[in-house]
Design an enzyme around this catalytic site. Structure first.
Site, mmCIF file in Angstrom:
data_model
loop_
_atom_site.group_PDB
_atom_site.id
_atom_site.type_symbol
_atom_site.label_atom_id
_atom_site.label_comp_id
_atom_site.label_asym_id
_atom_site.label_seq_id
_atom_site.Cartn_x
_atom_site.Cartn_y
_atom_site.Cartn_z
ATOM 1 N N LYS A 45 0.884 -1.178 0.000
ATOM 2 C CA LYS A 45 0.000 0.000 0.000
ATOM 3 C C LYS A 45 0.922 1.228 0.000
ATOM 4 O O LYS A 45 2.012 1.180 0.565
ATOM 5 C CB LYS A 45 -0.875 -0.040 1.259
ATOM 6 C CG LYS A 45 -1.759 1.196 1.482
ATOM 7 C CD LYS A 45 -2.943 1.280 0.551
ATOM 8 C CE LYS A 45 -3.704 2.609 0.697
ATOM 9 N NZ LYS A 45 -4.507 2.953 -0.486
ATOM 10 N N CYS A 127 -2.225 8.870 -7.658
ATOM 11 C CA CYS A 127 -3.511 8.743 -6.963
ATOM 12 C C CYS A 127 -4.398 9.895 -7.437
ATOM 13 O O CYS A 127 -3.978 11.049 -7.387
ATOM 14 C CB CYS A 127 -3.330 8.799 -5.448
ATOM 15 S SG CYS A 127 -4.910 8.881 -4.580
HETATM 16 C C1 DHB Z 1 -6.029 5.571 -3.461
HETATM 17 C C2 DHB Z 1 -4.742 5.705 -3.937
HETATM 18 C C3 DHB Z 1 -4.496 5.461 -5.281
HETATM 19 O O1 DHB Z 1 -3.260 5.573 -5.825
HETATM 20 C C4 DHB Z 1 -5.554 5.101 -6.106
HETATM 21 O O2 DHB Z 1 -5.332 4.873 -7.402
HETATM 22 C C5 DHB Z 1 -6.829 4.989 -5.619
HETATM 23 C C6 DHB Z 1 -7.065 5.223 -4.295
HETATM 24 C C7 DHB Z 1 -6.360 5.875 -2.068
HETATM 25 O O3 DHB Z 1 -5.670 5.489 -1.115
HETATM 26 O O4 DHB Z 1 -7.373 6.562 -1.877
#
Ligand code: DHB
Length: 300
Positions: A45, A127
């Site tokens: 993560k 993200c």
């Molecule tokens: C999250 C992070 C990411 O890189 C993604 O593609 C989707 C969600 C997150 O932790 O919210």
């Protein structure tokens, strides 16, 4: 029978199916479980300098063609996470995913990941919905160059920037290759939203989320295709791979390995095992001797 194995940036992925960041990547136990269930490598993560609670619920919603999530980068912070890494017993590559808003933090996080035994670092430049992080960093080409150059200078393990889907993938890919990246991960989730028809309100607590799953496969394929033709470093494809057939399409577009995320939701914890068997069956049927024979085939 075709043997599924890739060497990439000095690492061996067997099979070339890697757990994507964000799913089952919080603990040593869950990462090891995913390897037991058939992954050829795992990505943690995304971890930042400090702990983060994440966005308010609802943070995940199933739409007809995929999943939207807005977890908000929840994580315990790098120092706590490194204790978890200390418990991981590696028999396949583990890639540490980091996110930050500036170069110094990316460098510091990557060094700590390296000190705690990761095989490579993935830079989350993508993200789609965390203010100041992810895609807001990834869309600033100058900042991306600076981050990648400095992380590469400061760690000995391979560095894989994970890019957001963009209409122009060529410029950003050439910038990260020039900056010394050892491979490119494409793509992260796609910024999106869901509206509840009954209430007339957005569904996700954060309003926006990241779209993943079968619906984004054509976007991912296009991005991988564009990255492959623009750079010489390997591409790790990601985005809606659910079956062996999807996987082979991604190899044909130019991937050297793939990441699996939502497929765990659709196919179960042993998604990698199922997808590997389907890939082997299809490759054998078509008379291919190795996976290498189809990498980039769509460009001929
Ligand atoms: C999250 C992070 C990411 O890189 C993604 O593609 C989707 C969600 C997150 O932790 O919210």
């Amino acid at each position: 029978m075709v043997h599924l194995k890739t060497n990439l940036a000095g690492l061996t992925f067997e099979p070339p199916l890697i757990l994507a960041s964000g799913i089952m990547g919080q603990t040593a136990g869950s990462l090891e479980k995913m390897i037991e269930m058939g992954m050829g490598g795992v990505v943690t993560k995304s971890v930042g300098s400090d702990s983060r609670e994440g966005h308010p619920n609802p943070s995940i919603v199933d739409v007809e063609t995929g999943i939207l999530n807005a977890m908000g980068l929840p994580n315990p912070g790098i120092d706590e996470f490194c204790k978890e890494l200390g418990k991981f017993i590696p028999n396949k590559p583990i890639i540490g995913s980091v996110y930050a808003s500036n170069t110094d933090h990316f460098v510091g996080l990557s060094k700590k990941m390296e000190d705690h035994g990761v095989s490579a670092v993935e830079l989350n430049l993508s993200c789609p919905h965390a203010e100041g992080y992810g895609a807001s960093v990834g869309s600033d080409v100058g900042l991306v160059r600076d981050i990648v150059e400095n992380v590469v200078k400061n760690v000995d393990v391979p560095v894989f920037p994970k890019l957001p889907p963009m209409s122009d993938m060529v410029t950003i890919s050439q910038v990260v290759e020039d900056a010394g990246a050892h491979g490119i991960v494409a793509i992260n989730t796609v910024k999106s939203m869901a509206i509840n028809y009954e209430t007339g309100r957005p569904v996700l607590g954060n309003l926006y989320g990241g779209y993943s799953g079968p619906g984004i496969k054509p976007i991912g394929l296009r991005c991988v295709f564009d990255v492959y033709k623009s750079v010489d470093i390997p591409v790790i494809g990601c985005g809606g791979v659910t079956t062996g057939r999807d996987a082979l399409e991604y190899f044909m577009a130019g991937s050297s390995a793939l990441q699996l995320g939502s497929s765990i939701y659709y196919r179960g914890l042993d998604a990698a095992e199922k997808i590997s068997s389907e890939m082997i069956e299809l490759l054998d049927q078509e008379g291919y001797g190795s996976l290498d024979e189809i990498i980039g085939l769509a460009h001929q």
